[in-house]
Design an enzyme around this catalytic site. Structure first.
Site: not given
Ligand SMILES: CN(C)C(=N)NCCC[C@H](N)C(=O)O
Length: 276
Positions: A71, A96, A144, A173, A269
């Site tokens: 990611d 992550r 998150r 997010h 992102c």
């Molecule tokens: C919207 N922005 C910065 C993000 N929303 N990031 C994407 C993160 C995707 C990752 N698979 C995760 O779920 O963390």
């Protein structure tokens, strides 16, 4: 009504090529590990975004991808940089968590002084949940980032932090539900249903003239966009946003990041802004 005259200002972005991008786990509703990812296509789409920034006169710095961190292409999550100060990330999911150290070491190796770089105490997923306007830092919570990270950011950056509660798991997010269009004027676009009633009321009070996105455009991740004050790079499938953006004097630039959408991210992102 005449559109507001807009100007772009040169930006500096940090991006990470999706050389090892894959969907092998699921930590948001967009991720389905049974759906194959076309890696060459993901790379081509990402390169198109990088090249577009450069063609618009912006600087793009590169972070080296790590094969163990699929990611990592979502570079916006690795830190938040405001006024030359770097608040590192602390990820909510173990999958992550090692990305945070890779980002911090990039800043240390690239000239940021030690006292300007903070290893955070509380969970925050960088610009995934922090959005910077002229007057405030808007901060998402609910899925998150911890609300405790909001206080930590306020102390570290010395700017007022406005906490906003996210309530729909598809918009996990803040940057999936809100985009800063003009960071010199406190101008945003957002999708109200992604927020709790109280946070919706806060947004309406702070941004009475905001561009309000429809459910369709939000579901195309249309709010996961990046603006330089004039050009707004956004997922091309968010067709309903283009005309309202033009009416406000912006130049929408549609991007296809369809392969990266399988990981739950799009334009924003992939883009961490390094604010001087
Ligand atoms: C919207 N922005 C910065 C993000 N929303 N990031 C994407 C993160 C995707 C990752 N698979 C995760 O779920 O963390």
């Amino acid at each position: 009504m005449r559109p507001t005259p807009r100007t772009s200002s040169p930006r500096r972005y940090l991006m990470c090529p999706p050389a090892h991008f894959s969907v092998t786990y699921s930590i948001n509703p967009w991720m389905d590990p049974t759906k194959p990812v076309d890696l060459p296509l993901a790379l081509a789409q990402w390169e198109d975004l990088r090249d577009r920034y450069r063609a618009l006169g912006h600087t793009v710095e590169l972070l080296t991808p790590d094969p163990a961190l699929p990611d990592m292409v979502f570079a916006a999550n690795g830190a938040t940089v405001v006024g030359g100060r770097v608040l590192g990330a602390r990820f909510a999911h173990a999958e992550r968590s090692d990305e945070a150290a890779a980002h911090l070491s990039w800043f240390r190796r690239n000239g940021w002084p030690e006292e300007a770089v903070r290893l955070p105490e509380h969970v925050n997923e960088g610009e995934g949940d922090f959005a910077v306007t002229a007057s405030w830092i808007l901060a998402g919570r609910g899925f998150r980032s911890s609300p405790l990270a909001h206080g930590e950011a306020q102390e570290f950056f010395g700017r007022p932090v406005i906490g906003l509660e996210l309530v729909d798991p598809r918009y996990y997010h803040l940057d999936t539900a809100l985009c800063v269009l003009d960071d010199a004027r406190d101008e945003v676009m957002y999708y109200p249903a992604a927020f709790s009633p109280g946070s919706r009321a806060v947004l309406a009070r702070l941004f009475p003239d905001a561009l309000i996105a429809t459910e369709e455009d939000a579901a195309a991740l249309g709010l996961n966009a990046v603006s330089d004050g004039l050009h707004v790079l956004l997922p091309q499938a968010a067709v309903g946003l283009f005309e309202p953006l033009r009416q406000r004097g912006f130049e929408p630039v549609g991007m296809d990041l369809g392969e990266l959408l399988k990981g739950g991210g799009s334009v924003k992102c992939c883009t961490q802004e390094l604010r001087p």
